[in-house]
Design an enzyme around this catalytic site. Structure first.
Site, short mmCIF file in Angstrom:
data_model
loop_
_atom_site.label_atom_id
_atom_site.label_comp_id
_atom_site.label_asym_id
_atom_site.label_seq_id
_atom_site.Cartn_x
_atom_site.Cartn_y
_atom_site.Cartn_z
N SER A 242 0.85 -1.19 0.00
CA SER A 242 0.00 0.00 0.00
C SER A 242 0.89 1.23 0.00
O SER A 242 2.12 1.14 0.04
CB SER A 242 -0.91 0.02 1.23
OG SER A 242 -0.14 0.17 2.42
N LYS A 243 0.26 2.40 -0.05
CA LYS A 243 1.01 3.64 -0.13
C LYS A 243 1.94 3.86 1.06
O LYS A 243 2.94 4.55 0.96
CB LYS A 243 0.06 4.83 -0.27
CG LYS A 243 -0.61 4.90 -1.64
CD LYS A 243 -1.46 6.15 -1.78
CE LYS A 243 -2.07 6.23 -3.18
NZ LYS A 243 -2.91 7.44 -3.35
N ARG A 244 1.59 3.26 2.19
CA ARG A 244 2.46 3.45 3.37
C ARG A 244 3.83 2.79 3.17
O ARG A 244 4.77 3.11 3.89
CB ARG A 244 1.78 2.88 4.62
CG ARG A 244 1.69 1.38 4.69
CD ARG A 244 1.09 0.91 6.01
NE ARG A 244 1.00 -0.54 6.09
CZ ARG A 244 0.02 -1.27 5.59
NH1 ARG A 244 -0.97 -0.65 4.96
NH2 ARG A 244 0.00 -2.57 5.70
N HIS A 245 3.91 1.87 2.20
CA HIS A 245 5.20 1.22 1.95
C HIS A 245 6.07 1.99 0.97
O HIS A 245 7.21 1.60 0.72
CB HIS A 245 4.95 -0.19 1.39
CG HIS A 245 4.30 -1.12 2.37
ND1 HIS A 245 3.01 -1.61 2.18
CD2 HIS A 245 4.72 -1.63 3.55
CE1 HIS A 245 2.69 -2.39 3.20
NE2 HIS A 245 3.70 -2.41 4.04
N GLY A 246 5.55 3.06 0.41
CA GLY A 246 6.33 3.85 -0.54
C GLY A 246 5.69 3.88 -1.91
O GLY A 246 4.48 3.70 -2.05
#
Length: 469
Positions: A242-246
């Site tokens: 997801s976006k939290r991973h980059g």
């Protein structure tokens, strides 16, 4: 090697950027087709007209092009094939492999609410499956697949193994909606068949679809493709990406300055392996890649590993290829134009210490700036009064030197020794004068790239300008 001609496809939905997971799927399909001398086809699954955009379609084209994944023939629009999809649904209707269902959405929902309340299965069984056509009302209807309700459907998956699904767990899925538009499940099967796709290589989030799609193949008497459902990509924490991973989009990695060969290498290793090989080029990947090298466990995104591979690829790439890629990146992100020749002159010196294309340009900055060189704060401090005197005294020795790296270093060493100084006391102000900063490649490497005239002119600029100040 497979005996029949190989045809693979990549079939993204144009609702956003080219996701890194989609790029990995495209790469696997491309590698498999190219290894076996087959075709790699592109289909844009744009049946969701509300969410599909032309901009997203172009983003897919651009992402694949940047990655270097060329497709065969023209891209296919799934939406354009809607009449063909409807034709197949009506063929199944005519052969009693499908039926008209007049149940309204409210009736279906009422059935499911009652089933939930009574603790029964909510799997809908239409009362119209075996109804006499004479009883058909003059009302809207959908066309449903007359799926088998007994036995099992088995998907022999190259990656996942044999996947067995009980048919009594599957409903009679809708093939054609009441407005005459085809469903995704029908469209995919028809398009894959009509395009001659022999191998369906896709994410394992589609594995549940395979058993239902296999029933359409059976109803039409078509041969199933080889199924290969590959595990999804997870973040470093093991959770769904997801976006939290980059960065999630391919264009973000392009913007970060990773060269395309490194990205191909990295994506290939996300879920596939060839022994212990981590670094390999395109020719090796095309020679080695096969479906039996794909593992069942989800791959984990690791930016540090990508950076490491990127550095190895920059080191291995031809100097001109590095320069061209760096110029492309510079233009991509909208920076001021860079002189090609100046950059190319510095690439052999800086590429092995760089992990990304922006680092190549940053390390080559000394060759790209024009006189007089602007000094940053640290460089200005390095050029104090004593340092300027040392450079002024060193200049005649440099003027008479043979302009090779070893000779220049020897001249500087001898000069430092004559002043009872370490070489660093000479190199620091030289670095500041030549590059305007204190973090640079080797001073003597920079001097060989710049040449005698430019090197001496920069030293004179630095000493004269600062002496006036």
């Amino acid at each position: 090697m497979p005996s029949a001609p190989i045809v693979t496809r990549f079939a993204p939905s144009p609702t956003g950027y080219l996701h890194i997971g989609g790029a990995r799927t495209a790469l696997f399909n491309w590698l498999f087709a190219r290894r076996h001398g087959g075709q790699f086809l592109l289909r844009i699954e744009d049946t969701d007209r509300a969410r599909s955009t032309e901009a997203a379609t172009q983003a897919i084209f651009e992402g694949l092009t940047w990655l270097g994944l060329d497709w065969d023939g023209e891209p296919v629009s799934q939406a354009a094939n809607a009449p063909r999809h409807a034709e197949v649904a009506r063929q199944m209707l005519a052969t009693d492999h499908a039926y008209k269902c007049f149940a309204s959405q409210s009736e279906i929902e009422a059935f499911r609410e009652a089933a939930r309340a009574e603790g029964r299965s909510t799997l809908y069984r239409s009362p119209w499956r075996d109804a006499d056509p004479a009883t058909y009302p003059d009302a809207p209807y959908v066309i449903r697949l007359k799926a088998p309700h007994e036995g099992t459907t088995i998907i022999d998956d190259v990656v996942q193994g044999a996947v067995v699904v009980r048919n009594d767990q599957l409903d009679d899925m809708i093939l054609l909606r009441s407005d005459g538009t085809p469903t995704y499940m029908l469209a995919v099967v028809v398009d894959d068949h009509d395009m001659g796709v022999t191998h369906v290589i896709r994410g394992d989030d589609h594995l549940n679809n395979a058993s239902r799609q296999a029933q359409i193949y059976a109803a039409m008497g078509w041969s199933e493709p080889v199924w290969a459902h590959i595990p999804l990509i997870h973040g470093a924490d093991g959770k769904k990406l997801s976006k939290r991973h980059g960065a999630l989009g391919v264009e973000e990695y392009a913007d970060m300055g990773f060269p395309a060969p490194a990205m191909r290498n990295y994506l290939a290793r996300l879920g596939w392996s060839h022994g212990d090989d981590e670094f390999f080029d395109d020719a090796q990947a095309r020679t080695w890649f096969d479906l039996d090298g794909i593992g069942r466990a989800p791959a984990r995104l690791d930016l540090k590993k990508l950076e490491n591979l990127s550095g190895q690829h920059l080191s291995a790439m031809d100097d001109e290829a590095v320069a061209a890629a760096a110029l492309d990146w510079n233009a991509r992100v909208g920076n001021a134009p860079i002189d090609h020749a100046a950059l190319a002159s510095a690439v052999p010196l800086v590429k092995t210490a760089s992990r990304t294309l922006p680092q190549v340009i940053e390390r080559a900055r000394f060759a790209l700036v024009s006189r007089p060189v602007t000094l940053d704060e640290k460089a200005a401090r390095a050029l104090d009064a004593e340092a300027r005197r040392l450079l002024a005294d060193l200049t005649p020795h440099l003027q008479s030197a043979t302009w090779t790296r070893d000779e220049l270093e020897q001249v500087a060493k001898e000069f430092a020794q004559s002043r009872d100084l370490g070489l660093g006391r000479i190199a620091a102000p030289l670095r500041a004068a030549l590059a305007g900063r204190t973090a640079t490649p080797s001073v003597f490497d920079m001097m060989t790239v710049l040449g005698p005239d430019e090197t001496l002119a920069r030293i004179v600029d630095a000493t004269e300008a600062l002496s006036v100040g």
